[in-house]
Design a protein around this motif. Structure first.
Motif, short mmCIF file in Angstrom:
data_model
loop_
_atom_site.label_atom_id
_atom_site.label_comp_id
_atom_site.label_asym_id
_atom_site.label_seq_id
_atom_site.Cartn_x
_atom_site.Cartn_y
_atom_site.Cartn_z
N ALA A 40 -13.67 30.30 65.06
CA ALA A 40 -14.04 29.89 66.42
C ALA A 40 -15.21 30.72 66.92
O ALA A 40 -15.36 31.89 66.55
CB ALA A 40 -12.84 30.08 67.34
N LEU A 41 -16.03 30.09 67.75
CA LEU A 41 -17.17 30.77 68.37
C LEU A 41 -16.98 30.73 69.88
O LEU A 41 -16.76 29.66 70.46
CB LEU A 41 -18.47 30.03 68.01
CG LEU A 41 -19.73 30.50 68.74
CD1 LEU A 41 -20.13 31.91 68.31
CD2 LEU A 41 -20.90 29.54 68.49
N ASP A 42 -17.05 31.88 70.52
CA ASP A 42 -17.05 31.92 71.98
C ASP A 42 -18.47 32.26 72.43
O ASP A 42 -18.96 33.37 72.19
CB ASP A 42 -16.04 32.95 72.50
CG ASP A 42 -15.95 32.94 74.02
OD1 ASP A 42 -15.94 31.82 74.59
OD2 ASP A 42 -15.91 34.01 74.64
N VAL A 43 -19.10 31.29 73.06
CA VAL A 43 -20.50 31.40 73.49
C VAL A 43 -20.54 32.02 74.88
O VAL A 43 -19.61 31.82 75.68
CB VAL A 43 -21.09 29.96 73.50
CG1 VAL A 43 -22.40 29.92 74.22
CG2 VAL A 43 -21.25 29.43 72.08
N ALA A 44 -21.61 32.77 75.19
CA ALA A 44 -21.72 33.45 76.49
C ALA A 44 -20.44 34.22 76.76
O ALA A 44 -19.86 34.15 77.84
CB ALA A 44 -22.02 32.43 77.61
N GLY A 48 -15.88 39.41 76.82
CA GLY A 48 -15.12 39.00 75.65
C GLY A 48 -13.68 38.57 75.82
O GLY A 48 -12.99 38.32 74.82
N ASP A 49 -13.19 38.40 77.06
CA ASP A 49 -11.76 38.07 77.21
C ASP A 49 -11.35 36.78 76.51
O ASP A 49 -10.27 36.70 75.93
CB ASP A 49 -11.39 37.97 78.70
CG ASP A 49 -11.22 39.34 79.35
OD1 ASP A 49 -11.23 40.35 78.62
OD2 ASP A 49 -11.09 39.40 80.59
N LEU A 50 -12.22 35.76 76.57
CA LEU A 50 -11.84 34.48 75.95
C LEU A 50 -11.86 34.62 74.42
O LEU A 50 -10.96 34.09 73.73
CB LEU A 50 -12.80 33.38 76.43
CG LEU A 50 -12.52 31.94 76.03
CD1 LEU A 50 -11.07 31.55 76.28
CD2 LEU A 50 -13.45 30.99 76.77
N ALA A 51 -12.83 35.35 73.89
CA ALA A 51 -12.89 35.57 72.44
C ALA A 51 -11.65 36.32 71.96
O ALA A 51 -11.06 35.99 70.92
CB ALA A 51 -14.17 36.34 72.09
#
Ligand code: SAM
Length: 217
Positions: A40-44, A48-51
Motif C-alpha cells: 500500500a502507498l499512503d500519499v501526502a 504518517g498516522d494513516l500509513a
C-alpha cells in the motif's frame, strides 16, 4: 507551510477532532482492503498516522510526502513503514506497483487534484483500491452552523495559539474550495477509477471515497 506546522500538527488534529481522526483513518484503511502480502502507498502521508494504520493490518507500506518536516515526525513514529520524499503529482513509482493507495486530508492540498488522483490510480494495479479521506462541508443545520462556527472562528484561534495563524486560516478556506462528495467522485472516475463510492460520516463533516482501478484505463 507543512514543514513549519509539523511540530504542532498531531496535537492540533487531536484537539480539532476530539481524537476522532483515528477512527476515520481506520475506516479509510478498511476501504483500502489490504492485509499481509499486499503493498500500500499512503500519499501526502504527513506525520504518517494513516500509513501506520495500514501497516498495522500487515501490509507492506510506503508513506510519501514532499515535506521533510512532516516526514521527520513520521519516521520517529514507526520503522514499519518505508518513508519517502515524493511529490504526489509526479509519483516516482512504476505503474501497477501497489495494491492500494490512500490519501488522508491531503487531496485538498494538491495543486492539481485530477493529476494527483490520476497518479494514485496509475501506481495501483488494476482491481486495486484508491481511497480518499477528506473533510467536507456539511450542508444541513445544525451541523452546518456548528461547522461554520468551529472552522471559521475556533480553528483560526487555535492556530493563533500555536503561532501558526496562516496555516490554520488556510485550512477552512481549503475545505471550502474542495469539491463536494459527488463532484469528487466524478473527478475520481475521470482519473481511471470505477465503482466510485462514498460515505459521509461524523455528522456530514468527513467524506470517505473509494474506487477500483479500472483494467481498461
Ligand atoms: C493536512 S496534511 C495531511 C497529512 C496526513 N495524510 C494525515 O492524514 O494527517 C497534508 C499533507 O499533504 C502534503 N502534500 C500536499 N501536497 C503534496 C504534494 N503535491 N506532494 C506530496 N505531499 C503533499 C503536505 O506536505 C502535508 O504533509
Amino acid at each position: 507551510m507543512f514543514d513549519r506546522i509539523a511540530g504542532v500538527y498531531d496535537v492540533m488534529n487531536s484537539v480539532m477532532t476530539a481524537g476522532l481522526h483515528h477512527r476515520w483513518r481506520e475506516r479509510a484503511v478498511d476501504l483500502a482492503s489490504v492485509g499481509p502480502g499486499s503493498r500500500a502507498l499512503d500519499v501526502a502521508t504527513g506525520t504518517g498516522d494513516l500509513a501506520v494504520a495500514l501497516a498495522a493490518r500487515g501490509a507492506e507500506v510506503v508513506g510519501s510526502d514532499f515535506s521533510d518536516g512532516m516526514l521527520e515526525r513520521a519516521r520517529a513514529k514507526s520503522s514499519a513503514v518505508r518513508w519517502e520524499r515524493a511529490n504526489a503529482l509526479a509519483l516516482p513509482y512504476d505503474d501497477d506497483s501497489f495494491d492500494a493507495a490512500t490519501v488522508g486530508f491531503g487531496a485538498r492540498n494538491f495543486s492539481d487534484l485530477p493529476r494527483g488522483l490520476a497518479e494514485m490510480a496509475r501506481v495501483v494495479r488494476p482491481g486495486g483500491r484508491v481511497v480518499v479521506l477528506e473533510i467536507t462541508t456539511p450542508t444541513r443545520p445544525p451541523l452546518s452552523t456548528f461547522f461554520a462556527f468551529w472552522f471559521d472562528r475556533v480553528v483560526p484561534l487555535l492556530g493563533r495559539a500555536t503561532g501558526e495563524d496562516q496555516a490554520y486560516s488556510y485550512l477552512p478556506s481549503s475545505v471550502k474550495r474542495f469539491p463536494g462528495p459527488a463532484e469528487l467522485a466524478a473527478v475520481m472516475a475521470a482519473a481511471g477509477l470505477r465503482d466510485v463510492r462514498w460515505i459521509v460520516t461524523a455528522g456530514g463533516i468527513i467524506a470517505l471515497h473509494s474506487g477500483i482501478v479500472d483494467g481498461q484505463r
